[in-house]
Design a protein around this motif. Structure first.
Motif, PDB file in Angstrom:
ATOM      1  N   ALA A  21      60.135  34.668  58.193  1.00 29.42           N
ATOM      2  CA  ALA A  21      59.686  34.797  59.582  1.00 29.42           C
ATOM      3  C   ALA A  21      58.324  34.156  59.802  1.00 29.42           C
ATOM      4  N   ALA A  22      57.447  34.220  58.817  1.00 29.20           N
ATOM      5  CA  ALA A  22      56.081  33.736  58.998  1.00 29.20           C
ATOM      6  C   ALA A  22      55.883  32.280  58.590  1.00 29.20           C
ATOM      7  N   THR A  23      56.897  31.659  58.037  1.00 27.19           N
ATOM      8  CA  THR A  23      56.757  30.280  57.561  1.00 27.19           C
ATOM      9  C   THR A  23      57.126  29.295  58.658  1.00 27.19           C
ATOM     10  N   THR A  24      56.229  28.353  58.920  1.00 27.82           N
ATOM     11  CA  THR A  24      56.491  27.314  59.923  1.00 27.82           C
ATOM     12  C   THR A  24      56.778  25.982  59.227  1.00 27.82           C
ATOM     13  N   ALA A  25      57.327  25.063  59.990  1.00 25.98           N
ATOM     14  CA  ALA A  25      57.550  23.722  59.459  1.00 25.98           C
ATOM     15  C   ALA A  25      56.232  23.089  59.040  1.00 25.98           C
ATOM     16  N   ARG A  26      55.183  23.343  59.814  1.00 28.22           N
ATOM     17  CA  ARG A  26      53.865  22.783  59.470  1.00 28.22           C
ATOM     18  C   ARG A  26      53.360  23.354  58.141  1.00 28.22           C
ATOM     19  N   ASP A  27      53.602  24.643  57.902  1.00 23.83           N
ATOM     20  CA  ASP A  27      53.207  25.243  56.623  1.00 23.83           C
ATOM     21  C   ASP A  27      53.847  24.485  55.459  1.00 23.83           C
ATOM     22  N   ILE A  28      55.136  24.209  55.616  1.00 22.20           N
ATOM     23  CA  ILE A  28      55.867  23.547  54.537  1.00 22.20           C
ATOM     24  C   ILE A  28      55.356  22.131  54.327  1.00 22.20           C
ATOM     25  N   ALA A  29      55.173  21.405  55.417  1.00 14.34           N
ATOM     26  CA  ALA A  29      54.689  20.026  55.312  1.00 14.34           C
ATOM     27  C   ALA A  29      53.305  19.987  54.674  1.00 14.34           C
ATOM     28  N   THR A  30      52.446  20.918  55.062  1.00 18.23           N
ATOM     29  CA  THR A  30      51.100  20.968  54.495  1.00 18.23           C
ATOM     30  C   THR A  30      51.158  21.268  53.004  1.00 18.23           C
ATOM     31  N   GLU A  31      51.976  22.235  52.631  1.00 21.81           N
ATOM     32  CA  GLU A  31      52.131  22.587  51.210  1.00 21.81           C
ATOM     33  C   GLU A  31      52.654  21.397  50.408  1.00 21.81           C
ATOM     34  N   ALA A  32      53.550  20.616  51.008  1.00 17.84           N
ATOM     35  CA  ALA A  32      54.131  19.457  50.318  1.00 17.84           C
ATOM     36  C   ALA A  32      53.202  18.255  50.306  1.00 17.84           C
ATOM     37  N   GLY A  33      52.194  18.273  51.187  1.00 16.11           N
ATOM     38  CA  GLY A  33      51.289  17.132  51.279  1.00 16.11           C
ATOM     39  C   GLY A  33      51.925  15.936  51.945  1.00 16.11           C
ATOM     40  N   VAL A  34      52.820  16.210  52.901  1.00 15.80           N
ATOM     41  CA  VAL A  34      53.495  15.127  53.621  1.00 15.80           C
ATOM     42  C   VAL A  34      53.358  15.388  55.121  1.00 15.80           C
ATOM     43  N   SER A  35      53.763  14.412  55.898  1.00 16.77           N
ATOM     44  CA  SER A  35      53.695  14.583  57.351  1.00 16.77           C
ATOM     45  C   SER A  35      54.794  15.519  57.831  1.00 16.77           C
ATOM     46  N   LEU A  36      54.566  16.124  58.985  1.00 12.16           N
ATOM     47  CA  LEU A  36      55.573  16.997  59.586  1.00 12.16           C
ATOM     48  C   LEU A  36      56.867  16.234  59.856  1.00 12.16           C
ATOM     49  N   ALA A  37      56.739  14.970  60.199  1.00 17.06           N
ATOM     50  CA  ALA A  37      57.919  14.150  60.491  1.00 17.06           C
ATOM     51  C   ALA A  37      58.830  13.988  59.280  1.00 17.06           C
ATOM     52  N   ALA A  38      58.283  14.174  58.077  1.00 19.13           N
ATOM     53  CA  ALA A  38      59.102  14.002  56.870  1.00 19.13           C
ATOM     54  C   ALA A  38      60.237  15.017  56.814  1.00 19.13           C
ATOM     55  N   ILE A  39      60.030  16.210  57.386  1.00 21.42           N
ATOM     56  CA  ILE A  39      61.097  17.216  57.403  1.00 21.42           C
ATOM     57  C   ILE A  39      62.279  16.688  58.205  1.00 21.42           C
ATOM     58  N   GLY A  40      62.004  16.154  59.383  1.00 20.02           N
ATOM     59  CA  GLY A  40      63.073  15.592  60.199  1.00 20.02           C
ATOM     60  C   GLY A  40      63.740  14.408  59.535  1.00 20.02           C
ATOM     61  N   TYR A  41      62.952  13.570  58.885  1.00 11.18           N
ATOM     62  CA  TYR A  41      63.497  12.369  58.249  1.00 11.18           C
ATOM     63  C   TYR A  41      64.454  12.723  57.116  1.00 11.18           C
ATOM     64  N   HIS A  42      64.037  13.658  56.262  1.00 10.94           N
ATOM     65  CA  HIS A  42      64.841  13.975  55.072  1.00 10.94           C
ATOM     66  C   HIS A  42      65.928  15.010  55.331  1.00 10.94           C
ATOM     67  N   PHE A  43      65.678  15.949  56.265  1.00  8.10           N
ATOM     68  CA  PHE A  43      66.610  17.069  56.432  1.00  8.10           C
ATOM     69  C   PHE A  43      67.117  17.257  57.852  1.00  8.10           C
TER      70      PHE A  43
END
Length: 198
Positions: A21-43
């Protein structure tokens, strides 16, 4: 690792630390060290990333162990091997408690996210197919249909045992011997009589 693998690992880290519930897409992108757009590109979406991340993780830690258990019984008749595969399964679950808790939460999320249900079905089918291939290899007397049916049964039994363990981790799961006895009852004379006279 490439961005895709970074995102899968980051999704798991964020969920373990924050919960779904508390995890955002931005949290994941920041943790991965990639841009937010990478989530959309890969998944395509955060939901698909989470589906892939936790199905992959469960397959790695639980599915791989189950495969090793099956391979350890190579050459034995499937009925004799069956109780050995399931012996001590609660200890496997306990060692991987964090993964299983997150995976069950993920299943609830998927249930509430219709767009992910078809993908989860595909991943479950793949898991059963991989188990069937392992069973066919370790028990060459099984024909293709038998190996496929047994792989499906193993998947269903694994999921059911996980749910029972999650609802009462300190409770006793059936032992491998008890599950083997149940299988013998189903395939014995009494089982045949039940099937003939439902």
């Amino acid at each position: 690792m490439g961005n895709k693998e970074d995102l899968l690992a980051a999704a798991r880290t964020c969920i373990y630390e924050r919960g779904f519930a508390a995890t955002t897409a931005r949290d994941i992108a920041t943790e991965a060290g990639v841009s937010l757009a990478a989530i959309g590109y890969h998944f395509g979406s955060k939901d698909r990333l989470l589906t892939e991340a936790f199905t992959d993780e469960t397959g790695r830690v639980i599915g791989d162990d189950l495969e090793l258990r099956i391979r350890a019984t190579a050459g034995q008749p499937p009925a004799a091997a069956f109780p050995q595969v399931w012996a001590g399964i609660a200890e496997l679950f306990e060692r991987n408690r964090e993964v299983l808790v997150a995976s069950v939460e993920n299943l609830v999320r998927i249930h509430r996210t219709p767009s992910e249900q078809a993908r989860m079905g595909e991943l479950s089918k793949t898991g059963a197919t991989e188990l069937a291939a392992t069973l066919a290899e370790t028990h060459p007397d099984l024909d293709s249909a038998q190996a496929h049916a047994l792989g499906g049964l193993y998947m269903i039994l694994l999921n059911g045992l996980v749910m029972q363990w999650m609802s009462h981790p300190e409770g006793a799961l059936p032992t491998g011997a008890e599950l083997g006895a149940a299988l013998s009852a189903l395939t014995g004379e009494n089982g045949a009589r039940i099937r003939e006279n439902p």
